[in-house]
Design a protein around this motif. Structure first.
Motif, PDB file in Angstrom:
ATOM      1  N   SER A 218       0.842  -1.196   0.000  1.00 47.78           N
ATOM      2  CA  SER A 218       0.000   0.000   0.000  1.00 47.78           C
ATOM      3  C   SER A 218       0.873   1.241   0.000  1.00 47.78           C
ATOM      4  O   SER A 218       1.856   1.314   0.750  1.00 47.78           O
ATOM      5  N   THR A 219       0.505   2.216  -0.820  1.00 49.77           N
ATOM      6  CA  THR A 219       1.257   3.466  -0.939  1.00 49.77           C
ATOM      7  C   THR A 219       0.295   4.646  -0.905  1.00 49.77           C
ATOM      8  O   THR A 219      -0.721   4.650  -1.608  1.00 49.77           O
ATOM      9  N   LEU A 220       0.607   5.635  -0.066  1.00 52.42           N
ATOM     10  CA  LEU A 220      -0.077   6.923  -0.122  1.00 52.42           C
ATOM     11  C   LEU A 220       0.924   7.938  -0.642  1.00 52.42           C
ATOM     12  O   LEU A 220       1.937   8.210  -0.002  1.00 52.42           O
ATOM     13  N   ARG A 221       0.650   8.471  -1.819  1.00 55.12           N
ATOM     14  CA  ARG A 221       1.512   9.490  -2.417  1.00 55.12           C
ATOM     15  C   ARG A 221       0.654  10.728  -2.635  1.00 55.12           C
ATOM     16  O   ARG A 221      -0.182  10.769  -3.530  1.00 55.12           O
ATOM     17  N   GLY A 222       0.855  11.716  -1.757  1.00 52.54           N
ATOM     18  CA  GLY A 222      -0.037  12.864  -1.797  1.00 52.54           C
ATOM     19  C   GLY A 222      -1.446  12.442  -1.399  1.00 52.54           C
ATOM     20  O   GLY A 222      -1.666  11.845  -0.347  1.00 52.54           O
ATOM     21  N   ARG A 223      -2.406  12.718  -2.265  1.00 56.35           N
ATOM     22  CA  ARG A 223      -3.804  12.353  -2.004  1.00 56.35           C
ATOM     23  C   ARG A 223      -4.167  10.970  -2.547  1.00 56.35           C
ATOM     24  O   ARG A 223      -5.311  10.513  -2.357  1.00 56.35           O
ATOM     25  N   VAL A 224      -3.258  10.321  -3.247  1.00 58.28           N
ATOM     26  CA  VAL A 224      -3.595   9.089  -3.971  1.00 58.28           C
ATOM     27  C   VAL A 224      -3.142   7.859  -3.189  1.00 58.28           C
ATOM     28  O   VAL A 224      -1.956   7.676  -2.921  1.00 58.28           O
ATOM     29  N   LEU A 225      -4.114   7.027  -2.817  1.00 54.87           N
ATOM     30  CA  LEU A 225      -3.852   5.771  -2.118  1.00 54.87           C
ATOM     31  C   LEU A 225      -3.885   4.641  -3.134  1.00 54.87           C
ATOM     32  O   LEU A 225      -4.879   4.455  -3.838  1.00 54.87           O
ATOM     33  N   THR A 226      -2.800   3.865  -3.187  1.00 47.20           N
ATOM     34  CA  THR A 226      -2.678   2.764  -4.136  1.00 47.20           C
ATOM     35  C   THR A 226      -2.468   1.456  -3.391  1.00 47.20           C
ATOM     36  O   THR A 226      -1.659   1.386  -2.465  1.00 47.20           O
ATOM     37  N   ALA A 231      -2.520  -9.580  -8.173  1.00 46.40           N
ATOM     38  CA  ALA A 231      -3.730  -9.589  -8.999  1.00 46.40           C
ATOM     39  C   ALA A 231      -3.970  -8.269  -9.713  1.00 46.40           C
ATOM     40  O   ALA A 231      -4.779  -8.199 -10.642  1.00 46.40           O
ATOM     41  N   GLY A 232      -3.284  -7.204  -9.304  1.00 42.25           N
ATOM     42  CA  GLY A 232      -3.480  -5.922  -9.958  1.00 42.25           C
ATOM     43  C   GLY A 232      -3.356  -4.755  -9.007  1.00 42.25           C
ATOM     44  O   GLY A 232      -2.880  -4.887  -7.876  1.00 42.25           O
ATOM     45  N   LYS A 233      -3.840  -3.590  -9.475  1.00 43.23           N
ATOM     46  CA  LYS A 233      -3.664  -2.332  -8.750  1.00 43.23           C
ATOM     47  C   LYS A 233      -5.003  -1.605  -8.637  1.00 43.23           C
ATOM     48  O   LYS A 233      -5.787  -1.582  -9.596  1.00 43.23           O
ATOM     49  N   THR A 234      -5.251  -1.007  -7.477  1.00 38.94           N
ATOM     50  CA  THR A 234      -6.402  -0.133  -7.298  1.00 38.94           C
ATOM     51  C   THR A 234      -5.921   1.205  -6.772  1.00 38.94           C
ATOM     52  O   THR A 234      -4.906   1.285  -6.065  1.00 38.94           O
ATOM     53  N   LYS A 235      -6.654   2.273  -7.127  1.00 39.81           N
ATOM     54  CA  LYS A 235      -6.299   3.619  -6.682  1.00 39.81           C
ATOM     55  C   LYS A 235      -7.523   4.319  -6.128  1.00 39.81           C
ATOM     56  O   LYS A 235      -8.652   4.094  -6.578  1.00 39.81           O
ATOM     57  N   GLN A 236      -7.277   5.197  -5.156  1.00 36.88           N
ATOM     58  CA  GLN A 236      -8.341   5.981  -4.534  1.00 36.88           C
ATOM     59  C   GLN A 236      -7.816   7.388  -4.274  1.00 36.88           C
ATOM     60  O   GLN A 236      -6.716   7.556  -3.736  1.00 36.88           O
ATOM     61  N   LEU A 237      -8.608   8.396  -4.629  1.00 35.48           N
ATOM     62  CA  LEU A 237      -8.253   9.784  -4.366  1.00 35.48           C
ATOM     63  C   LEU A 237      -8.902  10.208  -3.059  1.00 35.48           C
ATOM     64  O   LEU A 237     -10.126  10.221  -2.939  1.00 35.48           O
ATOM     65  N   LEU A 238      -8.076  10.549  -2.068  1.00 38.45           N
ATOM     66  CA  LEU A 238      -8.610  10.955  -0.770  1.00 38.45           C
ATOM     67  C   LEU A 238      -9.254  12.337  -0.876  1.00 38.45           C
ATOM     68  O   LEU A 238      -8.777  13.211  -1.594  1.00 38.45           O
ATOM     69  N   GLY A 239     -10.345  12.514  -0.093  1.00 40.02           N
ATOM     70  CA  GLY A 239     -11.114  13.738  -0.231  1.00 40.02           C
ATOM     71  C   GLY A 239     -11.085  14.684   0.942  1.00 40.02           C
ATOM     72  O   GLY A 239     -11.653  15.785   0.852  1.00 40.02           O
TER      73      GLY A 239
END
Length: 277
Positions: A218-226, A231-239
């Motif tokens: 798991s990586t948080l880079r700025g607002r983006v949590l990955t 099996a793959g990658k998911t991303k979420q933009l923190l609000g």
């Protein structure tokens, strides 16, 4: 900096922090257990730099931050402290200077990474401060392997020079160059200081947190949590700042300091890179 326990260092408290039992002997299997435990419990994070603080440089200071206050840190902190633990457990530890390559084949700046050489039946590369792509001791010999979602490779480039690379799928490799001789501590000190203060530093520019548990990274880079798995990658933009605080607690096990100030910084940086709105 010598890999010897300082006044504030306590082996038992450190082992509790990483969820590991006291090892019976300093062998390769135990080393692998300690590496995985450290990565799972102590995240990579640059929150101090983001807040304009100078990260601790002494073993006592790093121990207080990571163990007593439940924080993470960057390579200069995490590999320093882990090296002290390993030496205290009876391992032969050598600090190595790494030169990270960002977006190209040429290292960006000398000494912008600290890693470790552990000598057992042969020399091994150990690194709990590069974010979590390497979860086991890696024999310092040319070759490649799979570590969860990462393809890992080590190449001999001659004159005691080595190149470590991690790659996800068909993406570009990312890694660092190093030699197996003891690090020039003056070079490491100068680069550590610059990376904590200078505007060009990626750690000054961007908040980064990473943790590796099993095959999940798991990586948080700025607002983006990955979240990255085989099996793959998911991303979420923190609000919101509240959302970032929850991510800090639930994913990285950190009570994030000065959360409102951190949030303003990451929003401003996000808007600078991608535009507001």
């Amino acid at each position: 900096m010598s890999e010897t326990p300082a006044v504030g260092f306590n082996r038992e408290r450190y082992l509790r922090r990483i969820g590991a039992a006291a090892p019976a002997r300093p062998d390769l299997a135990t080393l692998g257990v300690l590496v995985r435990a450290h990565l799972a419990h102590v995240p990579f994070e640059n929150l101090d730099v983001q807040l304009g603080r100078v990260p601790p440089v002494t073993v006592d200071g790093i121990f207080d931050k990571v163990v007593d206050h439940g924080r993470g840190g960057w390579c200069y902190e995490l590999n320093t402290l882990f090296g002290v633990l390993l030496a205290d457990l009876g391992y032969a530890v050598t600090r190595l200077s790494g030169d990270v390559r960002r977006g190209g084949d040429v290292p960006e700046r000398r000494g912008n990474h600290l890693c470790l050489r552990i000598d057992l039946d042969r020399p091994y590369l150990v690194d709990v401060g590069f974010g979590g792509s390497l979860t086991a001791p890696l024999a310092i010999a040319a070759g490649s392997c799979i570590d969860g979602p990462y393809a890992i490779s080590l190449a001999d480039v001659g004159d005691d020079g080595w190149t470590f690379d991690e790659m996800v799928g068909d993406g570009a490799p990312f890694g660092y160059d190093f030699s197996t001789g003891p690090a020039d501590e003056g070079v490491l000190d100068a680069m550590r200081s610059a990376l904590a203060r200078e505007d060009w530093s990626p750690f000054v520019q961007n908040l980064v947190m990473q943790v590796r548990r099993g095959d999940a990274h798991s990586t948080l880079r700025g607002r983006v949590l990955t979240h990255l798995t085989p099996a793959g990658k998911t991303k979420q933009l923190l609000g919101s700042a509240d959302e970032m605080a929850v991510v800090g607690r639930d994913i990285f096990d950190i009570e994030m300091p000065e959360i409102d100030r951190l949030w303003r910084r990451v929003v401003d940086r996000h808007d600078q890179l991608f535009g507001g709105g």
